[in-house]
Structure formats: C-alpha cells, structure tokens
Design a protein around this motif. Structure first.
Motif, mmCIF file in Angstrom:
data_model
loop_
_atom_site.group_PDB
_atom_site.id
_atom_site.type_symbol
_atom_site.label_atom_id
_atom_site.label_comp_id
_atom_site.label_asym_id
_atom_site.label_seq_id
_atom_site.Cartn_x
_atom_site.Cartn_y
_atom_site.Cartn_z
ATOM 1 N N ILE A 11 13.635 4.352 -11.738
ATOM 2 C CA ILE A 11 12.933 4.953 -10.600
ATOM 3 C C ILE A 11 11.423 4.750 -10.677
ATOM 4 C CG2 ILE A 11 14.755 6.654 -10.251
ATOM 5 C CD1 ILE A 11 12.874 8.736 -11.542
ATOM 6 N N TRP A 12 10.933 4.198 -11.764
ATOM 7 C CA TRP A 12 9.500 3.928 -11.845
ATOM 8 C C TRP A 12 9.127 2.845 -10.837
ATOM 9 C CZ3 TRP A 12 7.985 3.717 -17.772
ATOM 10 C CH2 TRP A 12 8.371 4.909 -18.383
ATOM 11 N N ASN A 13 8.009 3.013 -10.196
ATOM 12 C CA ASN A 13 7.496 2.087 -9.182
ATOM 13 C C ASN A 13 8.377 2.034 -7.928
ATOM 14 O OD1 ASN A 13 6.579 0.592 -12.010
ATOM 15 N ND2 ASN A 13 5.016 0.538 -10.413
ATOM 16 N N ARG A 14 9.244 3.014 -7.754
ATOM 17 C CA ARG A 14 10.040 3.069 -6.530
ATOM 18 C C ARG A 14 9.198 3.653 -5.401
ATOM 19 N NH1 ARG A 14 15.265 6.888 -6.243
ATOM 20 N NH2 ARG A 14 13.633 8.455 -5.890
ATOM 21 N N SER A 41 0.812 -1.226 0.000
ATOM 22 C CA SER A 41 0.000 0.000 0.000
ATOM 23 C C SER A 41 0.842 1.271 0.000
ATOM 24 C CB SER A 41 -0.927 0.000 1.216
ATOM 25 O OG SER A 41 -0.173 0.009 2.426
ATOM 26 N N THR A 42 2.165 1.137 0.007
ATOM 27 C CA THR A 42 3.038 2.306 -0.006
ATOM 28 C C THR A 42 2.963 3.021 -1.356
ATOM 29 O OG1 THR A 42 4.555 1.172 1.495
ATOM 30 C CG2 THR A 42 5.408 3.091 0.344
ATOM 31 N N GLN A 43 2.907 4.326 -1.329
ATOM 32 C CA GLN A 43 2.857 5.090 -2.572
ATOM 33 C C GLN A 43 4.188 4.979 -3.314
ATOM 34 O OE1 GLN A 43 1.673 9.133 -1.665
ATOM 35 N NE2 GLN A 43 -0.495 8.624 -1.833
ATOM 36 N N THR A 44 4.095 4.886 -4.630
ATOM 37 C CA THR A 44 5.283 4.750 -5.475
ATOM 38 C C THR A 44 5.299 5.842 -6.541
ATOM 39 O OG1 THR A 44 4.124 3.236 -6.977
ATOM 40 C CG2 THR A 44 5.342 2.244 -5.143
ATOM 41 N N TYR A 45 6.464 6.041 -7.129
ATOM 42 C CA TYR A 45 6.584 7.017 -8.208
ATOM 43 C C TYR A 45 6.004 6.439 -9.489
ATOM 44 C CZ TYR A 45 8.533 9.759 -11.997
ATOM 45 O OH TYR A 45 8.671 10.506 -13.134
ATOM 46 N N GLN A 46 5.025 7.140 -10.055
ATOM 47 C CA GLN A 46 4.403 6.736 -11.308
ATOM 48 C C GLN A 46 4.514 7.882 -12.313
ATOM 49 O OE1 GLN A 46 3.309 3.700 -11.886
ATOM 50 N NE2 GLN A 46 3.647 3.020 -9.784
#
Length: 299
Positions: free
Chosen positions: A271-274, A240-245
């Motif tokens: 870095i996508w989905n990090r 549930s942690t927010q990721t970079y999209q």
C-alpha cells in the motif's frame, strides 16, 4: 717514390649506419606475418553498432479518470469499478506511440490488452477499468497489476505469447530520459509471487515516467517500448495525486521485520505509494497509424 703514387686512395667514410645482423627466427617471422594478416581482417569484418529504431508503428489511447467512491467501507461483494465509479471525473485522454520495429512482442502484448477493452468477452484480459496502483512523485507511475478484476486488477492474460524480448539485450537500448516514456517494468514489477509462479505468467504491467527529470535508475532494467504523444498534462495530473507515505517509525519496523524474514513486511509495503484517490483507466483502444514516423526526440 713511384710506388707511393700508384697506391689506391683511402676509402671514404660511410654515410649510412651498418645494418645489424638479423636475429629473426622462423617462429618470429611466422608470428609477425600472422599479426599483419589478422588485424586488417579483424577491423574490416567488424560492423558498426546499429542504432535503435524508434519508429512509431502503432498508437493506442487511454482515458484516465478519478473515482471518489472506490475505497468506501460500505462496498458490497459485487461492486466493481464500473459500478462504483459511474460518477467519476475524467482526467483526459493520453495517446501513446509504440515502437513495433524495436520490440514487436512487447508492443503486441501491450496493444492486445488495450484492444480487448472493446471485446464482447467479459472474461478477457484488459487494461480497461483497472487502477493506477503506484505513483512515485517526480519519477513514474505503475499500472497493469495482475489479480482480481473486482479489485481493479488486470485478469491474468494467460493467452498471450511468451515475451522473449525480456532476455534480449537489444530490447534495453532506449532510456528513461524524460517525461512520457512508456516501458515494461521488470525490476519494478510487483505482481504477487503466487501469480508469477504460474508457468503461464505473462508480465503486462507498464510504467510511464512523469518527469520533470529523467529516471536513470530504470535504465537497462526495463524495456522502453513507447512514448506519450499527446496528454502529458494528464500524466502530470496523475503524478500530483497524493499517495500514502508511511512514517519513519513504520519504515523502521518494516525493515526490521524484513530482516527477520517476516512475510508481513512485504505485504505491508503493497500500500506504500498508493494514490489516496482512485485513478483508473476508464477506456482504452487502438488508433490507426497512416504512416509510421520517428519520434520528435529519442526517449
């Protein structure tokens, strides 16, 4: 008159059809006898396919934590996760059961990097103080990326034996059918190419499915070697942690750059989905298994 009485009666009609003349040749007889002998031999020698053996032979634990300071811009050169994340928040402990009978080499390599967390050698390869570098919501997360330890990567474990199970079809028998499946990512592995080109390269990335549904796109491509026994709530919290999209425009530019062979396209996707908040493995190790047992349900 007397001669007519001595004549024999006419023959009765036959109740059976006449047997036609056989057209069998020596060649046809030989082929017939060969087929008759070979089919029973073929079926009698075929052994049934053995089902996979998901016996839990080993158990390891992993402590996951949140670090609010890792990506701060005022980091110094000597900062590491252990120094930056002294005030981290614990997410909890996850206990993983490993299928040592099914894929012993994969299990042994994974367990080695869990045990080495307690090693006195600071240069040993370990999952301790390494980050969760990718989270795909509703699917799985990735950990164990190799690189520089000060950046939260795993130190390349060149001491491990080569994993020959990556080319063994039997190692891909289990599927990613639910949350908590642990596997060795082969198709999803995103270690840097310069590391993969090392002749001593050993893949130690791992993924854990987060649910709620299965991940059939991972089947037959990655080696399932364990399952989460305790701590699925921790797995859910990580998922549930927010990721970079990236936005749609950035994705289009990236696809165009990749089409023209620009290497920066692949670098940008790292870095996508990090996770926007650093999640890392704050501790790990092995647990004793008193008696190997079967998992409640096949993964």
């Amino acid at each position: 008159m007397a001669s007519s009485l001595t004549q024999p009666p006419p023959p009765l009609p036959s109740l059976h059809h006449p047997i036609p003349k056989s057209n069998l040749t020596r060649r046809s007889l030989l082929l017939t006898s060969t087929a008759t002998l070979s089919f029973p031999t073929l079926f009698s020698s075929a052994s049934p396919t053995q089902p996979p053996n998901p016996t839990i032979t080993d158990r390891v634990f992993m402590e996951f934590s949140l670090c609010p300071n890792y990506y701060l811009p005022n980091r110094t050169l000597g900062d590491t996760i252990s120094t930056l994340c002294s005030d981290s928040t614990s997410l909890g402990r996850v206990i993983i059961g490993l299928y040592g009978n099914l894929v012993p080499r994969t299990v042994s390599n994974f367990k080695s990097l869990c045990i080495s967390a307690s090693s006195s050698n600071p240069d040993s390869s370990s999952y301790k103080n390494t980050i969760i570098h990718k989270v795909f919501p509703g699917q799985y997360f990735l950990a164990g990326h190799q690189g520089r330890p000060e950046r939260g990567d795993v130190r390349p474990p060149n001491h491990l034996p080569r994993n020959t199970e990556t080319v063994d079809p039997k190692a891909f028998a289990l599927t990613h059918s639910r949350a908590g499946v642990v596997s060795l990512p082969l198709s999803e592995n995103d270690d840097d190419d310069e590391i993969k080109l090392d002749p001593e390269y050993r893949n130690v990335e791992f993924l854990i499915t987060t649910g709620p549904g299965p991940c059939p796109q991972l089947d037959n491509k990655n080696i399932v070697f364990g399952t989460v026994l305790e701590g699925l709530d921790v797995i859910t919290a990580i998922a549930s942690t927010q990721t970079y999209q990236p936005g749609e425009r950035i994705r289009q530019f990236n696809d165009l750059a990749e089409f023209f062979g620009d290497e920066r396209a692949q670098n940008a996707r790292t870095i996508w989905n990090r996770p926007l908040t650093t999640i890392y493995i704050s501790d790990c190790g092995a647990l004793e298994v008193a008696k190997p047992s079967l998992t409640p349900s096949l993964p």
